[in-house]
Design an enzyme around this catalytic site. Structure first.
Site, mmCIF file in Angstrom:
data_model
loop_
_atom_site.group_PDB
_atom_site.id
_atom_site.type_symbol
_atom_site.label_atom_id
_atom_site.label_comp_id
_atom_site.label_asym_id
_atom_site.label_seq_id
_atom_site.Cartn_x
_atom_site.Cartn_y
_atom_site.Cartn_z
ATOM 1 N N ASP A 1 8.915 3.145 1.949
ATOM 2 C CA ASP A 1 8.026 3.826 2.495
ATOM 3 C C ASP A 1 7.557 3.824 3.560
ATOM 4 O O ASP A 1 7.065 2.727 4.102
ATOM 5 C CB ASP A 1 6.667 3.467 1.749
ATOM 6 C CG ASP A 1 5.674 4.069 1.891
ATOM 7 O OD1 ASP A 1 5.745 4.858 2.777
ATOM 8 O OD2 ASP A 1 4.343 4.314 0.866
ATOM 9 N N LYS B 1 1.966 11.207 7.584
ATOM 10 C CA LYS B 1 1.082 11.488 8.712
ATOM 11 C C LYS B 1 2.417 11.327 9.639
ATOM 12 O O LYS B 1 1.508 13.066 10.023
ATOM 13 C CB LYS B 1 1.653 9.849 9.100
ATOM 14 C CG LYS B 1 0.134 8.959 7.536
ATOM 15 C CD LYS B 1 -0.616 7.524 8.262
ATOM 16 C CE LYS B 1 -1.112 7.059 6.603
ATOM 17 N NZ LYS B 1 -0.983 6.200 5.881
ATOM 18 N N PHE C 1 0.930 -0.892 -0.137
ATOM 19 C CA PHE C 1 0.026 0.419 0.236
ATOM 20 C C PHE C 1 0.916 0.996 -0.224
ATOM 21 O O PHE C 1 1.506 1.129 0.671
ATOM 22 C CB PHE C 1 -0.711 0.216 0.862
ATOM 23 C CG PHE C 1 -2.065 1.373 1.280
ATOM 24 C CD1 PHE C 1 -3.571 1.555 0.252
ATOM 25 C CD2 PHE C 1 -1.220 2.515 1.680
ATOM 26 C CE1 PHE C 1 -3.632 3.102 0.364
ATOM 27 C CE2 PHE C 1 -2.338 4.037 1.600
ATOM 28 C CZ PHE C 1 -3.172 3.525 0.987
HETATM 29 C C1 LIG Z 1 -0.556 5.721 4.336
HETATM 30 C C2 LIG Z 1 0.459 5.555 3.741
HETATM 31 C C3 LIG Z 1 0.696 6.017 2.235
HETATM 32 C C4 LIG Z 1 -0.218 7.492 1.775
HETATM 33 O O1 LIG Z 1 -0.180 8.114 2.195
HETATM 34 P P1 LIG Z 1 -2.067 9.826 2.307
HETATM 35 O O2 LIG Z 1 -1.367 10.413 3.060
HETATM 36 O O3 LIG Z 1 -3.164 8.762 2.045
HETATM 37 O O4 LIG Z 1 -1.832 9.936 0.450
HETATM 38 C C5 LIG Z 1 1.485 6.424 1.897
HETATM 39 N N1 LIG Z 1 2.306 5.266 2.250
HETATM 40 C C6 LIG Z 1 1.724 3.865 3.657
HETATM 41 C C7 LIG Z 1 2.820 2.564 3.286
HETATM 42 C C8 LIG Z 1 1.056 4.747 3.730
HETATM 43 O O5 LIG Z 1 0.642 3.970 5.586
#
Ligand SMILES: *Cc1c(COP(=O)(O)O)cnc(C)c1O
Length: 410
Positions: A237, A266, A152
């Protein structure tokens, strides 16, 4: 032109009225639990009827520092009254300090600020492709990026194009070419997938939305070795795993490695504002020249002031160490629950999941039962409950949550 007089309609005053209004006008791209929140403080949130809940999701890790942290709030208010945005057409006096503090904290050389996590991912993909053409010498238009099954990384077109989740990608094509999917946690598969035109490997250190999947020990180290050996940019990520969630500042520390590009978002703002960033070594980021990438809001002084305060409290208030301690305590507590519906408990630090047996009636039902008992969790992939309280959670608050988990799972 004036606004139509919707204000003459009575303001919704009950959970049901708010839900009816939201469902009437809103796109239905989410299926939230039926709780309407109105206030938050620390690990707790309150609904419109005044009921209190212990937040065990932390907005998917956006409020690691706890709801409405007073020091981040003060920084936000102070900066909002001074200067909010300049655009990058001009410089501002917060951005350089944000850069310096973020680089010192994460031992990075260069930063590129964006807003959402997905934008940070897109930025990393663009930068690695450019690095591939200009530095590695990949023929134009041939760059390949390896990603993992069950990933994701966000919701933009390029990203959902290499998602393996049908709900995320079905009906949204055609998609950008140049991505190869390998099984997560399988270093041999990664080695086979890397070819002369591979520019990057994009991976989550622990898959979050995929259900808190922790890879086998040594996987990240092996991935680092392969990327170094084959001159492939390792993109971690850490948008969900980063900033203390797993008990270390970045999850890469668990295997003693360093990524070439690290993505954070985040909790970078403590939940006050969308702030994300690409952290880079010098070689990769330096391929970008003026005019080649940007964002109107990226790096604005309000975002920078908020992020500076959010980083400061994370470190100064010992939240990362607390995540390690309380994570171990939470996992031990969950393991002590005698239940015949629990299949597995897994996680690292305060990133924890409880997977239920397929016959257990689904994690959604468990989340609804927990909600009625004052604990907010969110299911993922049908049978998995994610438990990720803010990193300021105390042992007494975990005991409080465990009592409810025991009641629902046993
Ligand atoms: C939440 C998340 C994203 C995307 O972040 P957004 O601010 O919703 O675009 C990308 N990678 C990971 C691992 C995430 O948990």
């Amino acid at each position: 032109m004036s606004l139509p007089l919707v204000s003459s309609a009575p303001r919704p005053d009950s959970t049901d009225a708010f839900i009816a209004l939201e469902d009437r006008y809103g796109a239905s791209n989410y299926k939230p639990l039926d709780v309407v929140l109105a206030r938050g403080e620390g690990v707790y949130v309150w609904d419109v009827e005044g009921r209190r809940y212990l937040d065990c999701l932390s907005s998917y890790s956006a409020v690691n520092q706890g709801h409405c942290h007073p020091k981040i709030l003060a920084a936000l208010a102070e900066q909002a009254a001074k200067l909010t945005i300049t655009s990058r057409a001009f410089r501002n006096d917060q951005l350089p300090l944000f850069y310096e503090e973020l680089c010192a904290l994460t031992r990075s050389h260069k930063v590129l600020p964006m807003n959402s996590g997905a934008e940070a991912v897109e930025t990393a993909l663009k930068v690695s492709r450019k690095w591939g053409y200009e530095v590695k010498g990949v023929p134009d238009g041939q760059a390949e990026i390896v990603v993992c099954n069950n990933n994701f990384h966000g919701r933009t077109l390029a990203i959902v194009g290499f998602s393996t989740d049908q709900a995320s990608r079905h009906g949204f094509g055609p998609f950008a070419p140049g991505f190869k999917v390998v099984p997560f946690g399988d270093a041999e598969a990664l080695e086979h997938a890397i070819g002369p035109n591979t520019v990057a490997f994009l991976v989550e250190p622990i898959q979050g939305e995929g259900g808190v999947i922790v890879p086998p020990p040594g996987y990240m180290r092996k991935a680092r070795e392969l990327c170094t050996h084959h001159r492939v940019v390792l993109i971690l990520d850490e948008i969900q795993t980063g900033l203390g969630r797993t008990g270390t500042l970045l999850a890469e520390e668990h295997e003693g490695i360093e990524a070439d590009l690290t993505l954070i978002g985040k909790a970078l703002s403590g939940g006050f504002y969308p702030v994300s960033a690409v952290l880079s070594n010098k070689e990769v980021m330096d391929v970008l020249k003026p005019g080649e990438h940007g964002s109107t809001f990226g790096g604005n002084p309000l975002a920078c002031a908020v992020a500076r305060a959010a980083m400061r409290v994370l470190v100064e208030e010992g939240m990362i160490e607390n995540a390690a301690r309380m994570g171990a305590y939470l996992q031990a507590g969950l393991r002590s629950i005698r239940s015949n519906i629990v299949k597995e408990i897994r996680g690292r630090g305060l990133m924890v999941a409880v997977e239920l047996h397929a016959q257990a009636g689904g994690a959604r039902r468990a989340c609804e039962a927990l909600m009625r008992r004052g604990v907010l969790c969110k299911e993922t992939h049908g049978n998995t409950l994610r438990i990720m309280p803010p990193l300021i959670v105390t042992q007494a608050q975990i005991d409080e949550a465990l009592e409810q988990f025991r009641a629902v799972l046993a």
